[in-house]
Design a protein around this motif. Structure first.
Motif, PDB file in Angstrom:
ATOM      1  N   GLY A  11       8.576  -2.786  38.116  1.00 34.10           N
ATOM      2  CA  GLY A  11       9.750  -2.903  37.286  1.00 34.10           C
ATOM      3  C   GLY A  11       9.462  -3.053  35.808  1.00 34.10           C
ATOM      4  N   ASP A  12       8.225  -3.295  35.437  1.00 39.02           N
ATOM      5  CA  ASP A  12       7.871  -3.540  34.045  1.00 39.02           C
ATOM      6  C   ASP A  12       7.517  -2.221  33.367  1.00 39.02           C
ATOM      7  OD1 ASP A  12       7.098  -4.519  31.635  1.00 39.02           O
ATOM      8  OD2 ASP A  12       5.585  -5.890  32.408  1.00 39.02           O
ATOM      9  N   ASN A  13       8.349  -1.796  32.431  1.00 37.41           N
ATOM     10  CA  ASN A  13       8.162  -0.522  31.749  1.00 37.41           C
ATOM     11  C   ASN A  13       7.029  -0.558  30.737  1.00 37.41           C
ATOM     12  OD1 ASN A  13       8.854   2.163  31.314  1.00 37.41           O
ATOM     13  ND2 ASN A  13      10.199   1.650  29.627  1.00 37.41           N
ATOM     14  N   TYR A  14       6.545  -1.735  30.354  1.00 32.95           N
ATOM     15  CA  TYR A  14       5.533  -1.843  29.315  1.00 32.95           C
ATOM     16  C   TYR A  14       4.169  -2.194  29.876  1.00 32.95           C
ATOM     17  CZ  TYR A  14       9.603  -1.700  26.385  1.00 32.95           C
ATOM     18  OH  TYR A  14      10.775  -1.307  25.794  1.00 32.95           O
ATOM     19  N   GLN A  15       4.018  -2.075  31.167  1.00 33.77           N
ATOM     20  CA  GLN A  15       2.752  -2.411  31.798  1.00 33.77           C
ATOM     21  C   GLN A  15       2.071  -1.128  32.267  1.00 33.77           C
ATOM     22  OE1 GLN A  15       3.181  -5.205  34.924  1.00 33.77           O
ATOM     23  NE2 GLN A  15       1.009  -5.464  35.231  1.00 33.77           N
ATOM     24  N   LYS A  16       0.741  -1.111  32.155  1.00 34.82           N
ATOM     25  CA  LYS A  16      -0.023   0.047  32.593  1.00 34.82           C
ATOM     26  C   LYS A  16      -0.003   0.139  34.110  1.00 34.82           C
ATOM     27  CE  LYS A  16      -3.296  -0.141  28.800  1.00 34.82           C
ATOM     28  NZ  LYS A  16      -4.697  -0.268  28.418  1.00 34.82           N
ATOM     29  N   ASP A  17      -0.001   1.338  34.607  1.00 33.36           N
ATOM     30  CA  ASP A  17      -0.125   1.585  36.034  1.00 33.36           C
ATOM     31  C   ASP A  17      -1.619   1.755  36.311  1.00 33.36           C
ATOM     32  OD1 ASP A  17      -0.208   2.540  38.633  1.00 33.36           O
ATOM     33  OD2 ASP A  17       1.640   3.682  38.410  1.00 33.36           O
ATOM     34  N   GLU A  18      -2.273   0.651  36.624  1.00 36.72           N
ATOM     35  CA  GLU A  18      -3.716   0.657  36.821  1.00 36.72           C
ATOM     36  C   GLU A  18      -4.132   1.550  37.979  1.00 36.72           C
ATOM     37  OE1 GLU A  18      -5.929  -0.693  34.809  1.00 36.72           O
ATOM     38  OE2 GLU A  18      -4.455  -1.679  33.531  1.00 36.72           O
ATOM     39  N   CYS A  19      -3.270   1.701  38.959  1.00 35.96           N
ATOM     40  CA  CYS A  19      -3.593   2.557  40.112  1.00 35.96           C
ATOM     41  C   CYS A  19      -3.787   3.996  39.661  1.00 35.96           C
ATOM     42  CB  CYS A  19      -2.481   2.489  41.149  1.00 35.96           C
ATOM     43  SG  CYS A  19      -2.211   0.853  41.809  1.00 35.96           S
ATOM     44  N   LEU A  20      -2.919   4.478  38.810  1.00 32.21           N
ATOM     45  CA  LEU A  20      -3.055   5.838  38.302  1.00 32.21           C
ATOM     46  C   LEU A  20      -4.185   5.943  37.295  1.00 32.21           C
ATOM     47  CD1 LEU A  20       0.663   6.881  37.728  1.00 32.21           C
ATOM     48  CD2 LEU A  20      -0.883   7.692  39.506  1.00 32.21           C
ATOM     49  N   LEU A  21      -4.366   4.914  36.517  1.00 32.77           N
ATOM     50  CA  LEU A  21      -5.336   4.956  35.435  1.00 32.77           C
ATOM     51  C   LEU A  21      -6.761   5.126  35.938  1.00 32.77           C
ATOM     52  CD1 LEU A  21      -5.329   4.907  32.407  1.00 32.77           C
ATOM     53  CD2 LEU A  21      -5.596   2.440  32.485  1.00 32.77           C
ATOM     54  N   VAL A  22      -7.070   4.526  37.063  1.00 29.99           N
ATOM     55  CA  VAL A  22      -8.433   4.634  37.603  1.00 29.99           C
ATOM     56  C   VAL A  22      -8.525   5.729  38.658  1.00 29.99           C
ATOM     57  CG1 VAL A  22      -9.129   2.285  37.066  1.00 29.99           C
ATOM     58  CG2 VAL A  22      -8.045   2.776  39.254  1.00 29.99           C
ATOM     59  N   ALA A  23      -7.530   6.635  38.684  1.00 26.47           N
ATOM     60  CA  ALA A  23      -7.507   7.800  39.573  1.00 26.47           C
ATOM     61  C   ALA A  23      -7.529   7.409  41.040  1.00 26.47           C
ATOM     62  CB  ALA A  23      -8.661   8.747  39.243  1.00 26.47           C
ATOM     63  N   GLN A  24      -6.859   6.333  41.368  1.00 30.52           N
ATOM     64  CA  GLN A  24      -6.750   5.908  42.750  1.00 30.52           C
ATOM     65  C   GLN A  24      -5.297   5.575  43.028  1.00 30.52           C
ATOM     66  OE1 GLN A  24      -9.213   2.510  43.308  1.00 30.52           O
ATOM     67  NE2 GLN A  24     -11.099   3.680  43.271  1.00 30.52           N
ATOM     68  N   THR A  25      -4.990   5.537  44.298  1.00 28.39           N
ATOM     69  CA  THR A  25      -3.685   5.032  44.676  1.00 28.39           C
ATOM     70  C   THR A  25      -3.897   3.641  45.239  1.00 28.39           C
ATOM     71  OG1 THR A  25      -3.948   6.221  46.756  1.00 28.39           O
ATOM     72  CG2 THR A  25      -2.499   7.213  45.130  1.00 28.39           C
TER      73      THR A  25
END
Length: 101
Positions: free
Chosen positions: A34-48
């Motif tokens: 729900g946080d629009n200003y937080q990084k999606d770490e799952c996508l960032l490190v190329a993992q789900t």
């Protein structure tokens, strides 16, 4: 024969992508959806994440949404990585559609 090799390569890629949640481990890589200003770490490190299994179209949508956050959330290198992942996912989807898999 070439079409068979292409389909096998796409099938292998899809299988590996779907296995990533298992490989993510017990600690997961959770994120606050729900946080629009937080990084999606799952996508960032190329993992789900272990609790998030996406179809290719859902992954494309998530990547597009994260890229849309721009430099207010991600630095330049991170945006390049996300764009690269988006291009890969788009190519995979196009291959699946064109080969009728």
């Amino acid at each position: 024969m070439k079409a068979l090799a292409t389909k096998l390569a796409v099938f292998t890629a899809v299988t590996l992508i779907s296995a990533l949640p298992v490989l993510a481990g017990e600690n997961g890589m959770g994120m606050s959806s729900g946080d629009n200003y937080q990084k999606d770490e799952c996508l960032l490190v190329a993992q789900t994440c272990r609790d998030s299994v996406d179809t290719i179209q859902q992954r494309i949508d998530r990547l597009s949404k994260e890229i849309g956050k721009g430099t207010s959330v991600y630095n330049g290198d991170e945006l390049k990585r996300l764009n690269s992942q988006l291009q890969d996912a788009t190519r995979t989807l196009e291959m699946l559609i064109s080969n009728g898999a």
